[in-house]
Design an enzyme around this catalytic site. Structure first.
Site, mmCIF file in Angstrom:
data_model
loop_
_atom_site.group_PDB
_atom_site.id
_atom_site.type_symbol
_atom_site.label_atom_id
_atom_site.label_comp_id
_atom_site.label_asym_id
_atom_site.label_seq_id
_atom_site.Cartn_x
_atom_site.Cartn_y
_atom_site.Cartn_z
ATOM 1 C CD GLU A 308 -3.845 -0.565 -2.897
ATOM 2 O OE1 GLU A 308 -4.573 -1.505 -3.494
ATOM 3 O OE2 GLU A 308 -3.281 -0.914 -1.871
ATOM 4 C CG ASP A 382 -3.889 -3.853 3.160
ATOM 5 O OD1 ASP A 382 -4.915 -4.162 3.158
ATOM 6 O OD2 ASP A 382 -3.086 -3.981 2.049
ATOM 7 C CD GLU A 404 -12.716 -4.394 2.305
ATOM 8 O OE1 GLU A 404 -13.485 -3.411 1.854
ATOM 9 O OE2 GLU A 404 -11.862 -4.821 1.690
ATOM 10 C CD GLU A 410 -2.998 -8.743 0.423
ATOM 11 O OE1 GLU A 410 -4.368 -8.549 0.702
ATOM 12 O OE2 GLU A 410 -2.272 -7.944 0.056
HETATM 13 O O1 GCW Z 1 -4.459 -5.176 0.529
HETATM 14 C C1 GCW Z 1 -4.340 -4.593 -0.632
HETATM 15 C C2 GCW Z 1 -4.082 -5.640 -1.535
HETATM 16 C C3 GCW Z 1 -4.677 -5.508 -2.651
HETATM 17 C C4 GCW Z 1 -6.013 -5.010 -2.634
HETATM 18 C C5 GCW Z 1 -6.211 -3.745 -1.729
HETATM 19 C C6 GCW Z 1 -7.568 -3.307 -1.472
HETATM 20 C C7 GCW Z 1 -8.090 -5.472 -4.228
HETATM 21 O O2 GCW Z 1 -2.828 -5.904 -1.657
HETATM 22 O O3 GCW Z 1 -4.677 -6.390 -3.873
HETATM 23 O O4 GCW Z 1 -6.881 -4.725 -3.967
HETATM 24 O O5 GCW Z 1 -5.543 -4.002 -0.536
HETATM 25 O O6 GCW Z 1 -8.314 -3.697 -0.237
HETATM 26 O O7 GCW Z 1 -8.368 -2.677 -2.164
#
Ligand code: GCW
Length: 717
Positions: A308, A382, A404, A410
């Site tokens: 990302e 995620d 983790e 979220e």
């Molecule tokens: O789920 C995604 C989130 C991001 C986050 C990323 C991650 C910290 O939308 O905001 O960034 O995962 O875990 O690195």
């Protein structure tokens, strides 16, 4: 006679005081409420112990223990009892290290004492005394909190015989907090780390944070976002971080920081951050040395790389092991660890996003230095409301893996839905990887017993902010609490955790506890039903991820859309991850593959994660896919309404402030559950082309309305 009269007078006054003061509670004290005893008998029983404490030995942690006893006693007795804490050794409660135990006890309980590890403790009732003992100071602190918990949950003290050692060595929180105090995916206000006022001002909240964590055995924290800012590695910030580390030390909490991979370029203008470049290696070694000058017991780095938009070894054609080892080598002389995240994926890689971490890391098994732990999210995508477990668990016998979890919600209603995450985590922890035959659960991967890992660790992305109650939703405190309990021992029963949390946080009233516990234990499957039933995933709104967005398509990255994942058309819906599709299934052990490869026998909870299914397909429930989907969405809404009614039924059992707070959030939850149901069903109905089955309420608005619905300034981005 006269003393008895005085004692009765004391308790009578105490209860009069109680009646007039029990209405307001802003939740700041979390589960460490130390609320006044509710009956005369209870107060009487515990008074005997709490008024007479011996604390043997001296250290900053001993001071913390002493303060905690005072605080607890003040709370239990509304300030009318100041405990006598001395070092005489004659107290009804005796707290001290094994080396300070009277010889008689250390001889008689030799076997038990030998089983206490470096972070463990023993609570024992012997000849009229409650003994809290441990090898190290930190164990004494954990033991003290365990004793206070026993009192809060009204256990009898004369039956205590509890030896505890944590199952996982490093039990951590990850804050996604930016230096400007915004919190990525944080829904409870701003970051509690007030960098501007540090290092001179240590906010009281840091101490209460440390107390809360220590009460659960959390012993590590990384206080900066994984989308990292290199500035935190500069002297100005290191001095501030050192002040926090100093404040946490007596509580047994080690500080970690996130390391930005390109820091040598950003901070010192090196031409490259290539992990194989000697100047880069020297830079990190110097940096590590400098950090340890500020923080002698610095825990290490948490790193997000090549993901990302974050820089990483890929930028130089290097592997994740090259990147992790660069930092590990720098930390190694000081005993620091690197927590290297496996959340690595790219829109330029043509394979299914859920396959990418495994494809990248599995071949590197055994190639990491031995102070590296690879940090893996619970599922391969995620933190969705429900995902199958991550296929890396069980697949890396030569590389320590840590879990983790995401404590902040979220994808699960953010700050306003009551969803007890312990249920989700338990599903994952109990999942069987079959790595070494049946029973190779994820818990055993994490506690190191399956592969004999040298390091074991677990982390949770914190849900903490400046909101007065820390977590926004009062019940989100339970997620922090449950995470800590499961980190200490992933095998703990989640019903027990819920019960303890409720008693410590609100009241020991039996009706309240059983009703609220029931809500908690059902809340996760209710939310999955109204958000992403049947294995649907990633169908939330774009960017802020709040609310439904199954129509999200196009834009910069396909792997950030909903249509990439659900693939709905008139023929059916779902992501085929069998060998006929992306074959993500092949990343699991054959015994696991067997559970999910056949559409007919796959659990309906994971159906559309692994299979593409025609709308008319009859499922094991007897319903067609379309009917089952619609009925599950409806069931979710009804579940949310049920939660609301159950909560209403216990009005008056706790303070109005927290009761009302939860009640108003439940209103939001019900209306958002309806929103999810209506928006998703209307959207998918276009493809299914069938009416809603009987029993499913008709949506209030049309699809256009939901698709056009815009919200501004949703928190957490
Ligand atoms: O789920 C995604 C989130 C991001 C986050 C990323 C991650 C910290 O939308 O905001 O960034 O995962 O875990 O690195």
């Amino acid at each position: 006679m006269f003393t008895r009269f005085l004692k009765s007078l004391f308790f009578a006054c105490f209860f009069v005081l109680l009646v007039f003061t029990a209405t307001a509670n802003d939740g700041y004290k979390l589960w460490l409420q130390y609320a006044p005893f509710e009956t005369h008998t209870e107060a009487h029983y515990y008074h005997e112990y709490l008024s007479d404490i011996s604390l043997v030995g001296q250290s900053p942690t001993h001071e913390v223990i002493s303060k905690e006893f005072q605080l607890a006693t003040e709370g239990f007795f509304k300030g009318s009892l100041t405990p006598r804490i001395d070092s005489s050794g004659n107290g009804k409660i005796w707290v001290g290290k094994i080396s300070d135990l009277p010889v008689k006890i250390s001889r008689s309980f030799k076997d038990q004492l030998e089983k206490i590890g470096d972070q463990g403790y023993l609570l024992l009732y012997v000849s009229g005394q409650v003994i809290v003992t441990a090898k190290k100071d930190v164990g004494l602190l954990y033991g003290t909190f365990a004793l206070l918990k026993a009192i809060q949950t009204r256990e009898r003290l004369d039956e205590l015989d509890r030896l505890e050692n944590p199952k996982i060595q490093t039990r951590m929180l990850n804050h996604w907090d930016n230096l400007n105090r915004t919190v990525e995916r944080g829904y409870a206000g701003f970051s509690i780390w007030n960098w501007h006022r540090l290092p001179n001002h240590i906010d009281k909240q840091y101490i209460d944070y440390a107390r809360a964590n220590a009460s659960l055995g959390i012993n590590a924290t990384s206080i900066t976002n994984v989308n990292a800012n290199a500035l935190v590695l500069t002297p100005i910030y290191l001095e501030k971080a050192a002040a926090i580390a100093d404040a946490f030390r007596p509580y047994g909490i080690k500080l970690y920081l996130t390391a930005r991979f390109s820091a040598p370029m950003e901070l010192d203008k090196l031409p490259t951050a290539d992990p194989l470049d000697p100047a880069v290696q020297a830079w990190w070694k110097d940096k590590a040395k400098e950090i340890y000058e500020y923080i002698p017991d610095f825990g290490g780095f948490v790193v997000k790389a090549d993901s990302e938009g974050q820089p990483g070894p890929h930028n130089y054609g290097r592997t994740q092991a090259d990147g992790a080892n660069l930092l590990a080598e720098a930390l190694q002389p000081f005993g620091g660890l690197v927590m290297w995240r496996a959340f690595v994926y790219s829109e330029n890689t043509p394979t299914d996003r859920t396959k990418q971490a495994y494809d990248e890391f599995k071949p590197l098994d055994g190639k990491f230095l031995d102070n590296v732990i690879v940090q893996v999210k619970n599922g391969p995508l995620d933190f969705q409301p429900r995902e199958p477990f991550h296929p890396l668990f069980g697949a890396m016998p030569e590389t320590p893996l840590m879990m983790e979890f995401q404590i902040t919600k979220e994808y699960l209603g953010q700050d306003t839905h009551w969803v007890n995450l312990a249920s989700l985590w338990k599903e994952v922890l109990q999942a069987d990887t079959y790595a070494k035959g049946q029973g190779s659960t994820i818990s055993k991967v994490l506690d190191g017993s399956l592969h004999g890992y040298k390091h074991t660790a677990i982390t949770g992305v914190a849900n903490i902010g400046t909101d007065r109650n820390w977590t926004g939703h009062p019940t989100a405190q339970a997620d922090w609490y449950s995470y800590g309990r499961l980190a200490w021992d992933p095998h703990t029963d989640i019903g027990q955790i819920a019960e303890d949390w409720l008693k410590m946080t609100f009241t020991t009233d039996a009706t309240f506890v059983s009703t609220a516990k029931n809500i908690m234990l059902k809340s996760h499957s209710i939310a999955v039903d109204y958000m992403t039933p049947l294995g649907l995933h990633h169908i939330m709104a774009r960017s802020h991820h709040w609310g439904p967005g199954p129509w999200v398509t196009g834009g910069r990255r396909d792997d950030w859309t909903a249509t990439y994942y659900h693939r709905a058309s008139e023929d059916g819906i779902g992501f085929d991850r069998t060998s006929a599709g992306s074959n993500a299934l092949e990343q699991y052990n054959p015994a696991v593959q067997k559970q999910w490869q056949d559409l007919e026998s796959t659990s309906l909870d994971y159906l559309l994660w692994f299979h593409r299914v025609p709308w008319d397909k009859e499922l094991s429930s007897g319903n067609t896919l379309w009917m089952e989907m619609a009925l599950r969405y409806q069931r979710g809404v009804e579940g949310a309404r049920w939660m609301q009614a159950e909560w209403d039924s216990i009005e008056g059992k706790i303070d109005e402030e927290r009761f009302g707070h939860i009640r108003s959030f439940l209103k939001i939850q019900v209306s958002e559950a309806e929103w999810w149901r209506d928006a998703c069903l209307l959207y998918f109905q276009q493809f299914a082309q069938q009416p809603l089955p009987e029993g499913v309420e008709a949506p209030e608005k049309d699809l256009e309305y939901y698709m056009g619905f815009r919200r501004f300034f949703v928190p957490g981005i």
